[in-house]
Design an enzyme around this catalytic site. Sequence first.
Site, short mmCIF file in Angstrom:
data_model
loop_
_atom_site.label_atom_id
_atom_site.label_comp_id
_atom_site.label_asym_id
_atom_site.label_seq_id
_atom_site.Cartn_x
_atom_site.Cartn_y
_atom_site.Cartn_z
N HIS A 107 0.81 -1.22 0.00
CA HIS A 107 0.00 0.00 0.00
C HIS A 107 0.85 1.27 0.00
CE1 HIS A 107 -3.60 -2.30 0.42
NE2 HIS A 107 -3.31 -2.74 1.62
N ASP B 176 -3.46 -10.32 -2.47
CA ASP B 176 -3.99 -9.83 -1.21
C ASP B 176 -5.45 -9.41 -1.41
OD1 ASP B 176 -2.64 -8.55 1.54
OD2 ASP B 176 -4.44 -7.47 0.89
N HIS C 236 -6.87 -6.79 -0.29
CA HIS C 236 -6.92 -5.35 -0.50
C HIS C 236 -6.10 -4.99 -1.73
CE1 HIS C 236 -7.54 -5.87 3.91
NE2 HIS C 236 -8.49 -4.99 3.69
#
Length: 308
Positions: free
Chosen positions: A121, A158, A160
């Site tokens: 991220h 993942d 996300h």
Amino acid sequence: MTLLLTHPDADLHENPPGHAEQVARLASIRRALADMDLAREEPVEATDVDLTRCHPQDYIDRLTAASPSDGWAQLDPDTYLCPGTVRAARLGAGAAIGAVDSVLGGAHKTAFTAMRPPGHHAETAKPMGFCLFGNVAIAAKHALDVHGLDRVAVVDFDVHHGNGTQDLLWDEPRTLFVTSHQSPLWPGTGEVGDTGAHDNVINVPLPPGSDGSVFRARIQPALDRLDAFAPQFVIISAGFDAHREDPLAQLNWDEDDFIWITERLYDLADAHAGGRVVSCLEGGYDLTALASSVAAHVDVLRRRENGE
């Protein structure tokens, strides 16, 4: 023999009590892999030269300056620094780089990095979602710039969206980035129409409540694109929070789904890259599901490298 890269100083990164990204994550993984036949090494910290392949120097300096002498410095609603965080994050990036060096240097064909905090991220100059440095993007750039490769595949499963990796590789034509993720879900990015500056990004959003069969059907066109891309190296952002037991999302995968995607990615590496695969830990927050899923994932790499 598959290489496992981990370091006790990853435990120096402590989040506030009750935070999902906890020290116990790595403890559960270490127990799950303790009896597996793996080569084991400790990584060294990534240097500023390594990190600046993806992040500007002033961003690195800003994180270092923000590191507290005790307690926590909060960077966003989910992301914290404690006194040991920057070292742990540098070790995480260093583990990804070290795995690339070991695999491309011929010491091993496959490697897994069990480090934290995660990385996918972290955007160019923005920490978020528990992440400070874009480990897999840094590893991909290292493979391209230092080892002279022309085509590197980066695959993120993942739950996300790997918004940071997408940001860091958006304008990198030598990579093909594939990311599957639940949508809608935080961070709210990863639309199908987001395809990168060079048609080098493939987003595969998955509906909440869907299971591994939906994932397998929807990821197949991306796997076909990867096959056509003929990568010389495969790097995986291995998040295990799509598991049905995970508390942060609503996908319903089980260990067989992680085995399936790991086998498909190894098949691609075997066809085009001499079986060379590096996998880096991202998410996964139910400790039991995380441990069993990581063990299943790493065992595929181990068995396939050994020709089993």
